[in-house]
Write an enzyme that holds these catalytic residues in place. Structure first.
Site, short mmCIF file in Angstrom:
data_model
loop_
_atom_site.label_atom_id
_atom_site.label_comp_id
_atom_site.label_asym_id
_atom_site.label_seq_id
_atom_site.Cartn_x
_atom_site.Cartn_y
_atom_site.Cartn_z
N CYS A 133 0.80 -1.23 0.00
CA CYS A 133 0.00 0.00 0.00
C CYS A 133 0.84 1.28 0.00
O CYS A 133 0.31 2.37 -0.22
CB CYS A 133 -0.96 0.00 1.19
SG CYS A 133 -2.19 -1.33 1.11
N HIS A 275 -2.99 7.41 2.52
CA HIS A 275 -3.47 6.12 2.01
C HIS A 275 -4.80 5.78 2.68
O HIS A 275 -4.93 5.83 3.91
CB HIS A 275 -2.43 5.04 2.31
CG HIS A 275 -2.96 3.65 2.21
ND1 HIS A 275 -3.62 3.18 1.09
CD2 HIS A 275 -2.94 2.61 3.10
CE1 HIS A 275 -3.99 1.93 1.29
NE2 HIS A 275 -3.58 1.56 2.51
N ASN A 305 -10.41 0.41 0.27
CA ASN A 305 -8.95 0.42 0.29
C ASN A 305 -8.46 -0.20 -1.01
O ASN A 305 -8.55 -1.42 -1.20
CB ASN A 305 -8.45 -0.37 1.50
CG ASN A 305 -6.94 -0.38 1.63
OD1 ASN A 305 -6.21 -0.19 0.65
ND2 ASN A 305 -6.44 -0.64 2.83
#
Length: 364
Positions: A133, A275, A305
């Site tokens: 990520c 993020h 996500n």
């Protein structure tokens, strides 16, 4: 780019801060994003998992997410986002392509060369970066390094993940969080201080905690063991509580170091793009930094996500809907498996996002 170690300070080290040499700097010149059209709602998940809409919203802040359907791979998402970023930059050619992904089309070869070929970019160097990520910030640093050292004048940086292809559909802890998408930016050679020039960029990792976020099977470690993978080891696994703690600590610390190196204080930040892990992590990092809700960019409610794609996808959507405007001082931060993390600063330039369709983003 030159790297200098950061002081340890309290808690774990945050990594290294990277700054471009004087006279030549990477400048953001285009932005694009793409999500697959199929939407999965909380109600869809409640129908097959032991959960509820309230539980999902409270724990993650997510209401809907976009997912790939059979026949769509990571490269398909990457091509669409890359095309939008190239259109935004008003130039269809670049000197290199860097793709951040955790879900490559194949273990071998890299996915980036196929993406570059489909974008009509000829024989330019193209390669993948793996930092889960935090992948976009790692890829951004890689592209910036190419420009700062004169290896390239224009670089297409893409982050794309089809995360639902590696998530256990029956695991309530991950199936409700992860989704699919891609985002991209074009970097060009410019000068430090102009709008869009990348400022401070901090990267760090801690491999001693690599087991917190992992796909146990499929790599050389498992195959070299001579043992067949156990049921479920082909899926993404995450130690939720420990990941939450490290994500908050590392993103906060990296952000503070990037701000200090840029000569900014948290109050100088106009927009904060973290993020999009889950709403609780975002709230905790923002609170520690002292950046209030009015300055936070967020799209997690509508896209979930999306792994490494979350930051560039958020930038694209925010620029398109006016949440992010030219002149805004922007702080980016991310955390992923590895463990890996990063943060960066820049002033948003005057640019028009690519014309592709996109879900709604918002300022929380």
């Amino acid at each position: 780019m030159n790297g200098a170690p950061l002081p340890a300070g309290p808690g774990p080290r945050t990594g290294r801060v990277f700054t471009a040499p004087a006279g030549r700097a990477p400048v953001l010149a285009g932005v694009g994003g793409h999500v697959p059209p199929t939407v999965v709602t909380n109600a869809d998940l409640v129908a097959r998992l032991d959960t509820s809409d309230d539980w999902i919203r409270t724990r993650t802040g997510i209401a809907t997410r976009h997912v790939v359907t059979p026949g769509t791979a990571t490269s398909d998402l990457a091509v669409e986002a890359g095309l939008q970023a190239l259109k935004s930059s008003h130039d269809s050619q670049v000197d290199a392509v860097v793709l951040a992904t955790t879900t490559p089309d194949h273990p071998c070869p890299a996915t980036a060369p196929a993406v570059a070929a489909r974008l009509g970019l000829g024989g330019v160097p193209a390669f993948d970066v793996a930092a889960v990520c935090a992948g976009f910030l790692y890829a951004l640093a890689t592209g910036a390094g190419h420009i700062a050292t004169g290896l390239a004048d224009r670089v297409l940086v893409i982050a794309a993940d089809a995360f639902t292809t590696i998530v256990d559909p029956d695991d309530r802890g991950t199936a409700v969080i992860f989704a699919d998408g891609a985002g991209a930016v074009v970097l060009r050679a410019g000068t430090a201080g102009e709008p869009g020039a990348l400022g401070s960029l901090v990267l760090g990792s801690d491999g001693e905690l690599s087991d917190l976020i992992t796909v146990p099977a499929g790599g050389s470690r498992q195959r070299a063991s001579g043992l067949a993978p156990r049921p479920g080891e082909e899926y993404f696994r995450m130690a939720g509580r420990a990941t939450y703690r490290h994500a908050v600590e590392r993103m906060t610390a990296a952000s503070l170091h990037a701000l200090a190196d840029a000569g900014w204080r948290p109050g100088d930040v106009d927009r904060f793009a973290a993020h999009q892990a889950n709403a609780r992590i975002l709230a905790a990092v923002s609170e520690r930094l002292g950046i209030g809700p009015a300055r936070q960019l967020s799209n997690i409610e509508h896209v979930g996500n999306t792994g490494g794609a979350s930051i560039p996808l958020l930038l694209d959507q925010s620029a398109a809907d006016g949440s992010l405007k030219a002149g805004d001082r922007l702080l980016l931060t991310a955390f992923g498996g590895g463990l890996s993390w990063g943060a960066a600063t820049l002033t948003w330039p005057e640019l028009q996002p690519g014309p592709g369709p996109r879900p709604t983003s918002r300022t929380t």
